[in-house]
Design a protein around this motif. Structure first.
Motif: not given
Length: 741
Positions: A509, A514-515
């Motif tokens: 991430t 939020q990767p």
């Protein structure tokens, strides 16, 4: 049978500038016709059985020697003899095409620096091996590369043999000494199976070397294909290809050869390339749908970044291999140093900024140092990032930056008379900036498939140990894990090896929740222990819906989930967050007993009126009782910012009558395409080489016979211009032409 093109094919590091710096063979070249009495080796592609052809040669052309036959990946033979005698092959109707095996002359390139492991952190196999008890015992791993220094004390126990398709003999030793000396294959081999003071990922694997890249780390695609052929015939369980090119397409010859090798039962691991962080930069054979394509992750560290006062932009420092550290604590002025073809100006107390060209990196650094510079920044002369190596001792630090970053430094730093500041930032687990990104043009699949450590990796080199970085270092980590998996599960197929790796990988991430996008990391960083003993398999490893041009799109795909654990698992698939115009349909929760399989239908609906153009990607989450799995997806609305042309080459083929031959890859059908040649530096127009109308996508080849009156020699820029739907796109490709009278 389709002709196999002979592409100048570089290692993944070489693609990004890791070859002996500035060496001209890294550019497409115009080669001289050999002398009639000169002995050389060529590879011919055939329509008939290679064995039958070899018998025919023995009876009809006894002065020629068939040194190798190929009938697994493609049909062909390698033939050695005098050039005048080889010319007689043109009379034989069964020959589809002929390819030269290149020759090189070595000149001094300085020494290779050795580092004692105790002086450096060992950021390599212990990160990947974890606590597994498997060692790769009995598993055959083939390294297709620059050869291996099999006399290295850490490799002698693992080394079993191999073949050299550059010199066509049984001695796949690295190029040792001189300007073209190499170490890349030895470094790769150590990561996989070193078994001495240093331990590789699979230290008891059986290591085989296939030297397909000669002096300076270059070789033809046919040499690489021949090496794949030999490795498959020798029964390799795993093949590592830490090499690649710039062709972002699925049907380049090396990509097809890799796919064929996997179909025949060999697990093939390929480096993604070092042209990141831009998208559409994964090159062949990393574009293979069946291979395991590996990007580079970075481990927690502290790294320097460059800034200019009052501006927000931060530029990561990527040191050249062999450089002293970038440890500046105060600001320094910048000065333009050109490209090394002219004298560097007096630079006492300054940092020189130079453009990458044909001058070796070490020579550029020495020029800057002699003028009093405290440091050197070399920026790329092509889009994207690159890597490089210094082949001699240089007292000042030398860093590489992308072309975009370099031009920004020139504009705002040099011309703006700003002083450069170096700060240090802490970096958590992440993706190496140089790691190439997908997707792949034409079939629009996600690449890379997986990540592995590729920054500051210490491994074996001739004469000692050295840290290198690149996806070339990441791929052998995965090849080593594949060997461990095969030892643990000898009945698993290459597809199952890949499936287990991808299903169990750990997503990275950028910030919590939020990767990184799929085109940067695939399914994430390899998890060795989980890959060997998975609880679940998911097939396929991603959902790829292709290019969408209809006003309303709907497609349903089926995902197979397989409970590999010993307990019953409940699987749920929550709806992903979606923008307006994108709708997903997911199944109800399902329950799987140990060993049970089930198909999960997933449907995507897209309304073109509400969805913007370009690439749309993300992850579908699957949850079991104890794990969360991420399945990447991708679709593209109409068109995106990928290059329409890649891999352009201009060369002299002594088997043809044309002045020049060309080849390149076209990612989509275009209305018109033309190529103009300009003299590098002055950019004087030397003429339009050719124009083609209504050209279909794919590999484009041809000859140019324009009755050229002048000898083409030196650096040029070939500008390829394509027209599509009344839009014009132009792509410059540097070429170096050699033509001796």
């Amino acid at each position: 049978m389709r002709k196999i093109s002979a592409l100048v094919l570089l290692t993944a590091l070489v693609t990004a500038g890791f070859s002996q710096p500035g060496q001209r063979p890294t550019q497409p070249a115009l080669f001289d016709q050999p002398e009639p009495s000169e002995e050389t080796t060529i590879i011919v592609e055939l329509e008939e059985s290679p064995k039958a052809f070899a018998s025919q040669i023995q009876s009809r052309l006894p002065l020629l020697e068939v040194v190798a036959t190929y009938d697994t990946i493609f049909q062909g033979v390698a033939i050695k003899g005098e050039a005048e005698e080889l010319e007689k092959l043109a009379r034989l109707d069964s020959i589809v095409n002929q390819y030269p095996v290149r020759t090189y002359s070595a000149v001094n390139n300085g020494k290779i620096e050795s580092l004692a492991k105790k002086d450096q952190p060992l950021l390599t196999t212990e990160v990947v091996r974890e606590e597994t008890s498997y060692t790769g015992e009995g598993v055959k791993v083939g390294v297709i590369d620059t050869g291996i220094d099999y006399t290295h004390p850490d490799l002698t126990a693992s080394y079993r043999g191999g073949f050299d398709v550059v010199d066509f003999d049984q001695d796949p030793m690295e190029t040792m000494g001189g300007f073209g000396a190499t170490m890349h294959g030895t470094h790769v081999a150590g990561i996989i199976a070193a078994n001495g003071d240093m331990k590789g990922v699979a230290p008891e694997a059986e290591l085989y070397a296939y030297r397909a890249l000669g002096p300076g780390g270059t070789g033809s695609s046919v040499q690489v294909i021949a090496a794949i052929e030999q490795a498959v015939e020798d029964g390799m369980d795993v093949i590592n290809l830490s090499l690649g090119n710039t062709v972002n397409g699925p049907d380049w010859p090396t990509t097809k050869a890799v796919n064929k090798a996997v179909e025949l039962g060999t697990t093939v691991v390929v480096a993604a390339g070092n042209a990141g962080p831009d998208t559409w930069t994964v090159g062949s054979p990393g574009t293979s749908s069946k291979a395991i394509t590996v990007g580079a992750s970075s481990l927690p560290t502290t790294r320097p970044v460059l800034t200019l006062p009052g501006l927000d932009r931060k530029i990561n420092v990527q040191l050249m291999q062999g450089s002293v550290p970038w440890n500046f604590s105060k600001k320094y002025p910048l000065i333009d140093g050109g490209s090394g073809e002219t004298a560097v100006p007096q630079a006492t107390g300054k940092i020189v900024v130079m453009e990458r060209g044909v001058v070796p990196f070490t020579e550029m650094a020495q020029m800057a140092y002699e003028q009093g510079a405290v440091g050197l920044i070399i920026y790329n002369n092509q889009p994207g990032m690159f890597q490089g190596a210094l082949t001699g001792e240089v007292p000042i630090p030398v860093a590489a930056v992308s072309g975009k970053d370099g031009k920004w430094l020139m504009e705002h730093g040099v011309k703006g008379d700003q002083w450069l500041e170096t700060t240090k930032v802490k970096v958590d687990y992440g993706i190496a900036p140089f790691s190439s990104r997908g997707p792949v043009t034409t079939n629009w699949i996600v690449k890379p498939d997986i990540l592995a450590p590729g920054v500051n990796i210490i491994s074996t080199v001739p004469g000692g140990y050295q840290p290198l970085q690149g996806t070339s270092m990441a791929a052998p980590h995965v090849a080593g894990v594949a060997a461990l998996m095969i030892e643990a599960h000898p009945d698993w197929s290459p597809a199952q090896i890949k499936r287990s790796m991808m299903t169990t990988a750990d997503l990275l991430t950028e910030q919590p929740g939020q990767p990184y996008p799929p085109t940067a990391q695939g399914t994430g960083v390899i998890d060795t222990e989980a890959a060997i003993q998975p609880d679940l398999w998911i097939e396929p490893g991603g959902l790829y819906f292709g290019r969408i041009e209809d006003s309303f799109f709907r497609e349903k795909v089926k995902i197979t989930v397989h409970n590999k654990g010993e307990k019953t698992q409940t699987i749920s698939v929550p709806l992903p967050d979606s923008p307006t115009g994108v709708t997903w349909s997911m199944p109800e929760t399902i329950e799987l007993a140990p060993g049970e399989k089930a198909e999960i239908p997933i449907e995507l609906s897209v309304s073109k009126a509400f969805v913007g153009k370009g690439v749309h990607q993300g992850y579908i989450t699957m949850k079991s009782d104890s794990h969360t799995y991420q399945l990447p997806y991708l679709f593209m609305m109409e068109r995106a910012d990928y290059e329409k042309v890649s891999g352009f080459e201009l060369y002299k083929d002594w088997q043809t009558q044309g002045d020049l031959s060309y080849r390149f890859y076209l990612t989509e059908t275009v209305d018109q395409i033309s190529v103009d040649l300009y003299r590098a530096g002055t950019m004087l127009h030397r003429g339009t080489l050719f124009t083609r109308e209504e050209t279909e996508a794919g590999m484009i080849e041809g000859e140019i016979d324009r009755g050229l009156k002048e000898a083409l020699s030196g650096p040029y820029i070939a500008v390829v211009t394509v027209t599509k739907d009344k839009q014009t796109y132009s792509y410059p490709f540097p070429v170096y032409l050699e033509n001796k009278e």
